[in-house]
Design an enzyme around this catalytic site. Structure first.
Site, mmCIF file in Angstrom:
data_model
loop_
_atom_site.group_PDB
_atom_site.id
_atom_site.type_symbol
_atom_site.label_atom_id
_atom_site.label_comp_id
_atom_site.label_asym_id
_atom_site.label_seq_id
_atom_site.Cartn_x
_atom_site.Cartn_y
_atom_site.Cartn_z
ATOM 1 N N ASP A 59 -12.384 -1.646 71.400
ATOM 2 C CA ASP A 59 -11.103 -1.782 70.698
ATOM 3 C C ASP A 59 -10.564 -0.391 70.411
ATOM 4 O OD1 ASP A 59 -11.785 -1.362 67.490
ATOM 5 O OD2 ASP A 59 -13.411 -2.392 68.534
ATOM 6 N N GLU A 151 -9.700 -6.551 56.166
ATOM 7 C CA GLU A 151 -10.920 -5.891 55.694
ATOM 8 C C GLU A 151 -10.740 -5.111 54.401
ATOM 9 O OE1 GLU A 151 -11.818 -2.308 58.236
ATOM 10 O OE2 GLU A 151 -10.415 -3.341 59.606
#
Length: 255
Positions: A59, A151
């Site tokens: 990613d 997150e």
């Protein structure tokens, strides 16, 4: 007749116990198979890789600078090569990753399965965050579902985080006809999200430990390192695995 009934009942009980033992034995075999996780260090990637998995990916965001996607796709060591990439698209209600457009186009041209993610803030209007993502990302057939990167709690209670995340996820599902993927770590998931989000595919961050993410929750992607190396990228990069084969990965993508 009573004796026949007793014998028949015993046979049924014996058969059920046998089936139960076989089922339990199969479950134990599967658990042992799951627990036998093997890491192999590859100097070319700069990290130890969980070689139990066949499908590997990365990613990226603007922090990886200018990426040579052809070099990324062409790199192969033993049976390991990069099959998919999650690419940062947006953040909050206004921020857009400066490298997204280039990464998005070139990853597809190189033949890498691509996915786009949005960094989410529960302190921002979730509908405006939806609009930000949709203004930047044009998902096509063969792309992975949109990803909610959640997150940070920003001092918000779990109820607020759940309600705002739910809006983003539901709007994305309406727009694309697939369930979005949730990216987070297990502590955040268990503290702020919980069971009501179990129906969404999970991409879990779990670094620096030679073991799978510690959870009963089923996950599809595991981000196992943030210090990997791959041809075509001058910086370190996050490495991931997919819990399935290439056919399962394709089935997950937009039709």
């Amino acid at each position: 007749m009573p004796k026949l009934r007793i014998k028949k009942s015993r046979r049924i009980i014996f058969t059920l116990l046998l089936l139960l033992c076989l089922t339990f034995g199969a479950w134990l075999w599967w658990q042992e198979r799951e627990e036998a996780l093997n890491f192999v260090r590859y100097e070319e990637f700069g990290i130890e890789m969980p070689v139990n998995y066949a499908i590997h990916g990365i990613d990226v965001s603007r922090f990886q600078k200018n990426i040579n996607w052809s070099a990324v796709e062409q790199m192969q060591v033993d049976r390991i090569h990069i099959s998919f990439a999650f690419i940062k698209a947006t953040e909050g209600i206004t921020r857009q990753d400066a490298s997204f457009k280039q990464n998005w186009q070139k990853a597809k041209k190189a033949g890498i399965v691509r996915g786009a993610y949005h960094f989410f803030y529960s302190t921002r209007d979730p509908l405006k965050q939806v609009i930000n993502f949709q203004n930047v990302v044009q998902l096509e057939s063969g792309d992975l579902p949109p990803v909610l990167d959640i997150e940070v709690h920003n001092n918000q209670p779990p109820a607020v985080i759940r309600s705002t995340a739910r809006i983003w996820l539901e709007e994305m599902e309406k727009a694309y006809g697939v369930k979005p993927i949730i990216y987070t770590n297990m502590h955040f998931y268990e503290t702020y999200l919980g069971e009501e989000f179990d129906r969404y595919p999970l991409w879990v961050a779990h670094y620096y430990q030679k073991e799978r993410p510690s959870t009963q929750r089923h996950w599809l992607f595991w981000q196992h390192s943030d210090i990997g190396r791959v041809n075509g990228i001058s910086t370190t990069v996050d490495f991931n695995v997919f819990r399935g084969d290439s056919l399962a990965l394709r089935k997950l993508c937009l039709p």
